[in-house]
Design a protein around this motif. Structure first.
Motif, PDB file in Angstrom:
ATOM      1  N   TRP A   1       6.901   0.852   2.762  1.00  0.00           N
ATOM      2  CA  TRP A   1       5.770   1.431   2.034  1.00  0.00           C
ATOM      3  C   TRP A   1       4.703   0.366   1.843  1.00  0.00           C
ATOM      4  O   TRP A   1       5.020  -0.768   1.492  1.00  0.00           O
ATOM      5  CB  TRP A   1       6.229   1.943   0.674  1.00  0.00           C
ATOM      6  CG  TRP A   1       7.105   3.149   0.797  1.00  0.00           C
ATOM      7  CD1 TRP A   1       8.446   3.161   1.065  1.00  0.00           C
ATOM      8  CD2 TRP A   1       6.704   4.503   0.692  1.00  0.00           C
ATOM      9  NE1 TRP A   1       8.893   4.452   1.127  1.00  0.00           N
ATOM     10  CE2 TRP A   1       7.843   5.297   0.892  1.00  0.00           C
ATOM     11  CE3 TRP A   1       5.479   5.116   0.426  1.00  0.00           C
ATOM     12  CZ2 TRP A   1       7.804   6.682   0.849  1.00  0.00           C
ATOM     13  CZ3 TRP A   1       5.432   6.501   0.382  1.00  0.00           C
ATOM     14  CH2 TRP A   1       6.586   7.265   0.588  1.00  0.00           C
ATOM     15  N   ALA A   2       3.454   0.759   2.052  1.00  0.00           N
ATOM     16  CA  ALA A   2       2.329  -0.159   1.901  1.00  0.00           C
ATOM     17  C   ALA A   2       1.270   0.484   1.019  1.00  0.00           C
ATOM     18  O   ALA A   2       1.240   1.709   0.843  1.00  0.00           O
ATOM     19  CB  ALA A   2       1.747  -0.499   3.272  1.00  0.00           C
ATOM     20  N   ALA A   3       0.386  -0.350   0.491  1.00  0.00           N
ATOM     21  CA  ALA A   3      -0.699   0.131  -0.370  1.00  0.00           C
ATOM     22  C   ALA A   3      -1.697   0.948   0.435  1.00  0.00           C
ATOM     23  O   ALA A   3      -1.918   0.697   1.620  1.00  0.00           O
ATOM     24  CB  ALA A   3      -1.400  -1.034  -1.059  1.00  0.00           C
ATOM     25  N   GLY A   4      -2.335   1.885  -0.267  1.00  0.00           N
ATOM     26  CA  GLY A   4      -3.261   2.800   0.388  1.00  0.00           C
ATOM     27  C   GLY A   4      -4.716   2.654   0.002  1.00  0.00           C
ATOM     28  O   GLY A   4      -5.459   3.618   0.068  1.00  0.00           O
ATOM     29  N   GLY A   5      -5.147   1.467  -0.429  1.00  0.00           N
ATOM     30  CA  GLY A   5      -6.559   1.226  -0.700  1.00  0.00           C
ATOM     31  C   GLY A   5      -6.936   1.108  -2.161  1.00  0.00           C
ATOM     32  O   GLY A   5      -7.982   0.564  -2.483  1.00  0.00           O
TER      33      GLY A   5
ATOM     34  N   ALA B   1      -2.219   4.203  -4.794  1.00  0.00           N
ATOM     35  CA  ALA B   1      -2.031   4.852  -3.493  1.00  0.00           C
ATOM     36  C   ALA B   1      -1.083   4.041  -2.618  1.00  0.00           C
ATOM     37  O   ALA B   1      -1.174   2.820  -2.541  1.00  0.00           O
ATOM     38  CB  ALA B   1      -3.381   5.002  -2.794  1.00  0.00           C
ATOM     39  N   VAL B   2      -0.162   4.762  -1.953  1.00  0.00           N
ATOM     40  CA  VAL B   2       0.804   4.142  -1.047  1.00  0.00           C
ATOM     41  C   VAL B   2       1.007   5.056   0.165  1.00  0.00           C
ATOM     42  O   VAL B   2       0.688   6.241   0.110  1.00  0.00           O
ATOM     43  CB  VAL B   2       2.169   3.900  -1.734  1.00  0.00           C
ATOM     44  CG1 VAL B   2       2.055   2.869  -2.845  1.00  0.00           C
ATOM     45  CG2 VAL B   2       2.755   5.193  -2.274  1.00  0.00           C
ATOM     46  N   PHE B   3       1.538   4.484   1.235  1.00  0.00           N
ATOM     47  CA  PHE B   3       1.901   5.316   2.378  1.00  0.00           C
ATOM     48  C   PHE B   3       3.157   4.760   3.041  1.00  0.00           C
ATOM     49  O   PHE B   3       3.407   3.554   3.017  1.00  0.00           O
ATOM     50  CB  PHE B   3       0.750   5.433   3.396  1.00  0.00           C
ATOM     51  CG  PHE B   3       0.432   4.161   4.134  1.00  0.00           C
ATOM     52  CD1 PHE B   3       1.059   3.841   5.335  1.00  0.00           C
ATOM     53  CD2 PHE B   3      -0.516   3.275   3.633  1.00  0.00           C
ATOM     54  CE1 PHE B   3       0.755   2.677   6.018  1.00  0.00           C
ATOM     55  CE2 PHE B   3      -0.833   2.110   4.313  1.00  0.00           C
ATOM     56  CZ  PHE B   3      -0.187   1.803   5.506  1.00  0.00           C
TER      57      PHE B   3
END
Length: 162
Positions: A133-137, A141-143
């Protein structure tokens, strides 16, 4: 409610790259109820291991931005990493430096969706997980994605960073 412009930019970059999650489905940015500024907070919110969190850390490498995607389970060895990539000075970037090069705030920096491509190193420890999982901005937010996908969509270089 319209998503934050950073979240839109990250989702557009994920979609354009055809990024997949661990199940082989298109990777979608998810908004959590609260901001998650640390890997442990993100792991708790997602009910995953802290090592599955890909921290996006921006470093000032001899006045050039360097994105290091590291497992949330450990810290970057800046001296060792500087020596391995041939820079004389590697330090954590200031919030202003981060925003200038990514357009995103510390705590929400995504691996992609930046104004310009960044030199990127991807922690080999992340390869141990079928989904990461990584940050989404933005900080809430994650993706989801996979290690091979993260390497592909960032044009990143595998590296031992700890």
């Amino acid at each position: 409610m319209q998503p934050h412009p950073n979240v839109r930019a990250v989702q557009e970059a994920l979609t354009a790259a055809g990024t997949l999650d661990g199940a082989g489905e298109p990777s979608m940015v998810r908004l959590l109820p609260d901001a998650v500024h640390t890997a442990s907070a993100a792991a708790e919110a997602l009910d995953v291991e802290v090592g599955q969190i890909a921290n996006s850390l921006i470093f000032d490498a001899d006045d050039t931005p360097l994105l290091v995607l590291t497992s949330g389970a450990h810290r970057v060895d800046t001296a060792g990493l500087a020596a391995s990539i041939g820079v004389t000075r590697l330090r954590r970037a200031t919030p202003e430096f981060v925003r200038a090069h990514t357009g995103q705030p510390i705590g929400g920096v995504a691996p992609l969706g930046h104004p310009h491509p960044l030199r990127t190193l991807v922690d080999t420890a992340l390869a141990a997980y079928p989904e990461i999982w990584a940050a989404g901005g933005v900080p809430q937010a994650v993706f989801p994605t996979t290690y091979p996908e993260l390497l592909r969509v960032t044009a990143g270089t595998p590296a031992e960073v700890a």
